[in-house]
Write a protein that holds these residues in place. Structure first.
Motif, PDB file in Angstrom:
ATOM      1  N   ARG A 118       0.743  -1.265  -0.006  1.00  0.00           N
ATOM      2  CA  ARG A 118      -0.116  -0.108  -0.050  1.00  0.00           C
ATOM      3  C   ARG A 118       0.801   1.344  -0.061  1.00  0.00           C
ATOM      4  O   ARG A 118       0.760   2.118  -0.852  1.00  0.00           O
ATOM      5  N   GLU A 119       1.894   1.409   0.833  1.00  0.00           N
ATOM      6  CA  GLU A 119       2.689   2.532   0.849  1.00  0.00           C
ATOM      7  C   GLU A 119       3.550   2.926  -0.499  1.00  0.00           C
ATOM      8  O   GLU A 119       3.403   3.890  -0.905  1.00  0.00           O
ATOM      9  N   ALA A 120       4.085   1.646  -0.931  1.00  0.00           N
ATOM     10  CA  ALA A 120       4.583   1.784  -2.177  1.00  0.00           C
ATOM     11  C   ALA A 120       3.647   2.330  -3.339  1.00  0.00           C
ATOM     12  O   ALA A 120       3.866   2.985  -4.168  1.00  0.00           O
ATOM     13  N   THR A 121       2.558   1.860  -3.285  1.00  0.00           N
ATOM     14  CA  THR A 121       1.592   2.184  -4.019  1.00  0.00           C
ATOM     15  C   THR A 121       1.152   3.722  -4.335  1.00  0.00           C
ATOM     16  O   THR A 121       0.958   4.596  -5.072  1.00  0.00           O
ATOM     17  N   GLU A 122       0.900   4.179  -2.971  1.00  0.00           N
ATOM     18  CA  GLU A 122       0.615   5.711  -2.721  1.00  0.00           C
ATOM     19  C   GLU A 122       1.729   6.313  -3.173  1.00  0.00           C
ATOM     20  O   GLU A 122       1.762   7.534  -3.686  1.00  0.00           O
TER      21      GLU A 122
END
Length: 503
Positions: free
Chosen positions: A473-477
């Protein structure tokens, strides 16, 4: 005193009417560049004994309610302030909130005693209550002025942290307790450190818990976050640490954690903070008695405000900048942007509730000073930013991403809107290069749902639903923000054009 149903109906009628009037006043104040506190204060004065005749003179109740409102305002400030914006200037913000406050208190107190003839206790109290900047005024006014993040971050950090040392100082002086300068410094530092530590523990622990608990309703998440921030304040105050430092730090941690329904939580906190500001400023307006304010009170307020604005504030800013030097243009703007507002008036209720000799005149002086100099500095901030050359040339292209957990699988659903200035416009879905497992599930354009393909081109005002494994999730954001800032070339150029280049 008992309250029957008929009285409750009348109370709700008047309360709803005043609230609607205050909400409509927001538009007026924004249009002319004034902090809304001035309009709310005038509404309170108009409802008071010199206007409609509503009498309110309970200083102890005003003190308690004022602190409760500041807790909500500081929580909203922490939740909506991005840590990357604060991190480069946190040393300056902390220095302004401690060393800067100390310098300002000393200069104003010396002037009030030797020039204005005030007793030492009242002189020091005047310096103490007028030195901190107001979080509500700073958050509401500065976020409409296009400033580099190093400036807005320093000012927001200062306003979020400088309540803590001044509350300790005003409380101790009002109680008549005598300490050396070293003794005062030791008390303030210990309470600040304790408050920050408790805020970090509550914020970090609460964030860890909320990321792992799927609540049955999205409306429960904002309540839980505000409860955690309040817990940090109350827990710190119970052990005689700084509750204001704790609530701001806890909210800062929670606001910068990838929490479920983060956007809804921020919106809820913003609405609650508006309600707290309205109630706080109207109450303080009710507490003022215009008939008690004489020309000598106005003269003292104007003279003290001149010294505060033109001498004490600039000197305190330049001394504080020793820990993190900035150019003279940036320091000059920080000096002018020291917005006061409700915090000095709330702090003035402390000696009033302790019945300190001269506290009524002190309250009136602080009220006049806050109104006059907010009228002077608030509307002129955009002009000052342009004149000093610190205004931004470009609008921000960042994204506001809303997230919700999916209970049956370890994944999150991200919802985002492409703003008119985002460089996601014109990018194909396949050019996003999202992490493995993440994909754009739906594009909503002009009210119609589109099933996206790799060659689908994104447009301004599109709403996207992105499904991502929780571990990514963090990498996607981060990837979405990089493309929003740098466009399709962000894969090679990183974040792209910085959004804080001064114009």
């Amino acid at each position: 005193m008992t309250l029957d149903v008929h009285q409750l109906d009348q109370f709700l009628l008047v309360g709803a009417a005043v609230l609607l009037l205050a909400i409509l006043a927001v538009r007026l104040s924004v249009g002319v560049g004034l902090p809304t506190l001035l309009v709310y204060l005038l509404i309170g004065v108009g409802l008071g004994e010199s206007g409609l005749g509503l009498r309110f003179d309970d200083a102890e109740l005003a003190h308690a309610l004022g602190f409760a409102a500041l807790v909500v305002i500081l929580a909203e400030g922490g939740l909506t302030t991005p840590w990357p914006k604060l991190r480069p200037v946190i040393r300056l913000g902390l220095s302004l909130a401690t060393l800067g406050v100390g310098v300002s208190v000393a200069l104003v107190a010396l002037f009030a005693h030797y020039v204005l003839g005030q007793p030492w206790q009242v002189a020091v109290l005047l310096g103490a209550v007028t030195s901190p900047t107001d979080a509500a005024a700073v958050f509401s006014v500065l976020r409409r002025v296009p400033l580099p993040s190093r400036l807005s971050g320093a000012l927001e950090a200062e306003s979020g942290l400088n309540d803590a040392p001044t509350v300790v100082l005003v409380t101790v002086i009002s109680a008549g307790v005598h300490h050396s300068v070293g003794g005062f410094a030791a008390i303030i530092v210990s309470e600040l450190v304790g408050g920050v530590a408790i805020g970090l523990v509550v914020g970090g622990g609460g964030a860890w818990l909320m990321r792992r608990v799927a609540l049955p309703s999205s409306g429960l998440y904002p309540l839980a976050v505000l409860a955690l921030a309040t817990l940090a304040y109350a827990g710190s105050a119970t052990v005689h640490a700084s509750g204001f430092a704790a609530v701001y730090v806890a909210a800062l941690v929670l606001g910068n954690t990838e929490l479920p329904h983060r956007g809804a939580t921020r919106s809820f906190a913003e609405g609650l903070a508006w309600l707290a500001q309205i109630g706080l400023f109207i109450m303080l307006g009710l507490l003022v008695s215009p008939g008690r304010i004489h020309l000598d009170t106005v003269g003292i307020a104007v003279a003290a405000g001149l010294v505060l604005t033109l001498v004490a504030r600039p000197v305190s800013v330049w001394v504080s900048a020793v820990v993190q030097p900035l150019g003279w243009r940036e320091l000059s703007f920080i000096s002018w942007a020291g917005l006061r507002g409700a915090v000095p008036i709330v702090l003035a209720t402390i000696p009033l509730s302790e019945q300190v000799a001269g506290s009524k005149q002190l309250f009136d002086i602080v009220f006049v000073l806050a109104v006059v100099y907010t009228l002077l500095t608030g509307p002129t901030l955009p002009l000052a930013a342009r004149w000093l050359g610190v205004a931004l040339r470009n609008e921000p292209r960042d994204l506001d991403v809303e997230a919700a957990p999916l209970e049956r699988i370890a994944a999150d659903l991200l919802q985002l809107r492409i703003s008119p200035v985002s460089r996601l416009h014109g990018v194909e879905i396949g050019e996003l290069r999202l992490p493995a497992g993440a994909s754009v599930a739906l594009v909503v354009r002009e009210g119609r749902a589109l099933a996206p393909e790799r060659r689908t081109v994104l447009r301004r005002d599109d709403d996207l639903l992105v499904v991502t494994p929780r571990r990514a999730r963090e990498a996607t954001e981060r990837r979405l923000r990089e493309v929003s800032l740098g466009g399709r070339l962000a894969h090679w150029l990183g974040r792209g054009v910085p959004d804080d280049e001064p114009g």
